[in-house]
Write an enzyme that holds these catalytic residues in place. Structure first.
Site, PDB file in Angstrom:
ATOM      1  N   GLY A  70      -1.937  17.937  40.760  1.00 62.57           N
ATOM      2  CA  GLY A  70      -1.617  19.397  40.929  1.00 62.57           C
ATOM      3  C   GLY A  70      -0.268  19.651  41.790  1.00 62.57           C
ATOM      4  N   THR A 118      -5.581  17.187  29.861  1.00 60.97           N
ATOM      5  CA  THR A 118      -6.148  17.336  31.320  1.00 60.97           C
ATOM      6  C   THR A 118      -4.967  16.778  32.358  1.00 60.97           C
ATOM      7  OG1 THR A 118      -7.919  15.979  30.279  1.00 60.97           O
ATOM      8  CG2 THR A 118      -8.230  16.975  32.502  1.00 60.97           C
ATOM      9  N   LEU A 119      -4.696  17.782  33.086  1.00 59.05           N
ATOM     10  CA  LEU A 119      -3.239  17.819  34.053  1.00 59.05           C
ATOM     11  C   LEU A 119      -3.622  16.665  35.095  1.00 59.05           C
ATOM     12  CD1 LEU A 119      -0.777  19.378  34.854  1.00 59.05           C
ATOM     13  CD2 LEU A 119      -2.157  20.441  36.725  1.00 59.05           C
ATOM     14  N   ASP A 120      -2.455  15.736  34.865  1.00 57.28           N
ATOM     15  CA  ASP A 120      -2.044  14.637  35.898  1.00 57.28           C
ATOM     16  C   ASP A 120      -3.354  13.683  35.777  1.00 57.28           C
ATOM     17  OD1 ASP A 120       0.243  15.803  36.824  1.00 57.28           O
ATOM     18  OD2 ASP A 120      -0.773  16.853  38.531  1.00 57.28           O
ATOM     19  N   GLU A 121      -3.734  13.766  34.559  1.00 61.64           N
ATOM     20  CA  GLU A 121      -4.990  12.681  34.320  1.00 61.64           C
ATOM     21  C   GLU A 121      -4.981  11.490  33.332  1.00 61.64           C
ATOM     22  OE1 GLU A 121      -9.022  14.037  34.877  1.00 61.64           O
ATOM     23  OE2 GLU A 121      -8.688  14.917  36.599  1.00 61.64           O
TER      24      GLU A 121
END
Lengths: 282, 282, 282, 282
Positions: B199, B224-227
């Site tokens: 994030g 899925t953010l940053d995953e």
């Protein structure tokens, strides 16, 4: 190794602090072997550590402490003074894994870690023979009743007058009250690069996430699991071709090195805890 | 640099796969410059990459593909074949920070990164002059309406027939549909050692937690953010004495190196995505 | 970034030096942002660096210098005082390779390297366009007559009032007299981990010896080739599978990072040369 | 850990080698757990290592060897076949320092180093108690007569049928004839980053030169002191503030890690010596 004094202090920041402390040390003819300071600009707080040749000071310990106390009062300082020759008493808490124990005990034997190790406490018997080799009393604790087990451990720590408790891959969660009682005097080695992979099975978590480096973290234990102030961290590169055996092998190396540094920094009074972080004068 | 073919494949594991593939390559007199394989024992899946001297093969591209397809059918293989001389088209998406852009463009100019860079897309004008220097068309996107902005970006990616989209410190979250559309063809550089500090403001998060190493992560972008699957990570040691300026400086070095490696691995067909992880034959 | 003074001094060791300096600084209400000192116990010599908020001092520069000079005389100190806002003039000497130039110029543009770069001097024209991009005057020197070439360079360094000469992969050996004239003000980046592989073709030497790590060294230039005081070194792991192209790529990364740190340390007055070694307060 | 075969071979390079070997392995239903190969393009030589699940092969050892021999003849291969369960016999030669011994013995106890350690040979009695702890026969050699001392050592190596001799900080120079006799079967850990600081007192040499990283090198012993093929190297960062005690502490960590890896690579048949260099399939 010569005997030294370690003077560690912190106080609200203001101009002239270094001058005041170093002038005091100069006035008593203290020969400074090492000096470090740091100002946290957000907290407006000043941190300082001196290592002083003990034989350069002609004052008695009592006189020295009175002199420091005068200074401390003037600047609202928290301070501590220790002598390198007064070794801290360290208890090692272990389970089945031997690598951290082996490394700490070897560094202790060869004088790299300046401390006494009056006891090893464990929840498995596998390290018994190992402790015997090193002629360290070994206490096997029965963990069928956890509350009773930790009472027993607490009793042992008191009995041996322990200054530092080291969780050397001790796989039990320490109760909150004991964490608080031992605050700043209990260290854990966690086998991940925190804050990633807190809690159980960090290697499995790392494997599942597919990270390209694994690590270990040496930190003070607080009542919030794996969230205490970090003292030292180590990492090693891994790849898809590393099996779980390889990851454990590399991870152990991280654990050993992070723990050895973390313990040394603590035992040499190089760490100041500030809120949930550490200043490490290394 | 000589022209090479890169044959990358994966299939259910079984005995004789290496023999089958290498026998095929031998039968067409392919000179193998580099070969790597890996078996995921949990998934019982086999992964393989060959780099082959193009001029050692007398078959036409069409004949070569037919030969591979025959083999692939027999073993239920997914495969791809590319020629090192057919450069991928890379779009760089940027904001205000120039360090990643500067490094990627320099590596591209000097031939280390084998690709074409037909456009730079940004939400700030600050990189305009920079793009001009490198004679790369620069597209400034107005982000007052995010939906419209990303439509415009999508249009540009199509227009330039982009093969790989690189978020080079592009501070906007890519919509799910676009992530899915570009799956496996969009790379981000995140300025933390993921999964820690996903994030916003990872340096601030790292500072607040008091970690002793900071890092950067190059990964494929998913919804899925940053995953998404991690390709490469870099870390550097920090201490209490590192100011926020120092952390940013050290962090940039991690970002540059992780991104350069991540892009190179992708462009040289060294990465196979498997579930949410990567196999990187480097 | 605020304006700071950097006070750097060294003198014979004795008790009370820190007190004397810090008391002086306290007496003029100097706000110390960073302070470091070191005692070389073999040489019985004391080294110290202070970074001081310029606006905390009410004295004129002249008065400040007089105060320091008084102190210096008392303790037989060598000292220097500089202001962070008075940027040093740096000349970059280059040949055909662009990676060091690109990195230094980018760090300069973004303000990480606090200096002016009034000229680039080269023995090949290939960097001309590059210099033009950065709007830095470019001087191409004809090396058919080496003596004349270096006379021309010396002339340019004088003309531009250069404070620091950086050999950024400049493949010519600087004559002894010029080395001596520029002593402590000329830096080289050597593409090996010195003292290993001094002289020509270090990557080839490293390849032939079969080392498992390659490196780069940033050092002051003296009349003895590749033997001047080392400021910074970097290494990277290699293996048998690294081709010469890979070694060069990894080596460049070492060169860039060692040079960037070395230059920054010098420009921020963090380096004290002592005999053939350096103290680096970083 | 399952029993495996390790097939290691090298031969003049030609097209079809991988195919020929993997087809042979496939024909005997060998389940390949790990496979690596490398071509030295200068020497036009091919190197290969396979790790094979032993229970996947139905041939007798004799039949397996005949099959490999047929293949080897056809391609002019040098080859070796070993079983992971047939542990090599390792002799540790030590002097006064205990860190390498402690680490190797611990890794041996915990099964990380797959070998037998039938004896420790030393020129000082200080490790006697240590050997006793680990229940390893300890032989103290009198070095007043060097020639006689090494005859005694040679006799012990023969007596114990030693496969690998490890100089674990054994401070004596091995005579040329013994080096040659044990060629490829004798490993040293040198406490510097070779080729820098070969010979005596490498830490002192490193201190005098003012390097910013120190290291350790694990290499095969040849008759030319500290110039044998390098297997593994480790480095750590140092600074002017590191005392000689610090350097030794950091250096030991390098030594331990380089030796542990070097021994493991050798014992797992991951190293092929080629002229004065090594190919390490790790």
């Amino acid at each position: 190794m010569h005997s030294t004094f370690r003077l560690v202090l912190d106080c609200p920041d203001q101009i002239g602090l270094v001058a005041a402390v170093s002038q005091f040390l100069s006035s008593i003819q203290a020969s400074i072997l090492e000096a470090s300071h740091h100002t946290d600009i957000h907290l407006q707080r000043f941190f300082m550590r001196h290592e002083i040749a003990a034989d350069s000071i002609t004052l008695s310990d009592e006189e020295l402490r009175i002199g420091i106390q005068d200074l401390a009062q003037k600047y609202d300082m928290k301070w501590s003074l220790s002598r390198s020759t007064e070794k801290r008493k360290v208890a090692l808490l272990a389970s089945k894994e031997s690598h951290c124990l082996n490394d700490v005990l070897h560094r202790w034997h060869t004088g790299e870690l300046q401390c006494d190790i009056p006891c090893i406490i464990a929840n498995h018997s596998s390290m018994q023979k190992f402790a015997d080799w090193h002629q360290v009393p070994f206490h096997l604790i029965d963990f069928t009743n956890k509350t009773k087990a930790f009472e027993e451990i607490e009793h042992l720590l008191e009995h041996y007058k322990i200054d530092l408790t080291v969780l050397a891959r001790f796989m039990q969660i320490v109760p909150n009250e004991l964490c608080e009682k031992l605050a700043g005097k209990i260290i854990n080695i966690h086998h991940s690069f925190l804050p990633s992979f807190a809690g159980a099975k960090p290697y499995q978590q790392a494997y599942d996430r597919g990270v390209k480096l694994i690590g270990a973290t040496c930190h003070y234990v607080t009542s919030t699991l794996d969230e205490g102030p970090i003292i030292e961290q180590e990492v090693m590169r891994i790849s898809h071709s590393d099996s779980s055996v390889d990851m454990v092998r590399k991870g152990k190396r991280c654990e050993i090195n992070a723990l050895a540094n973390g313990m040394r920094y603590h035992l040499e009074d190089r760490v100041i805890i500030c809120q949930n972080k550490t200043i490490v004068f290394n």
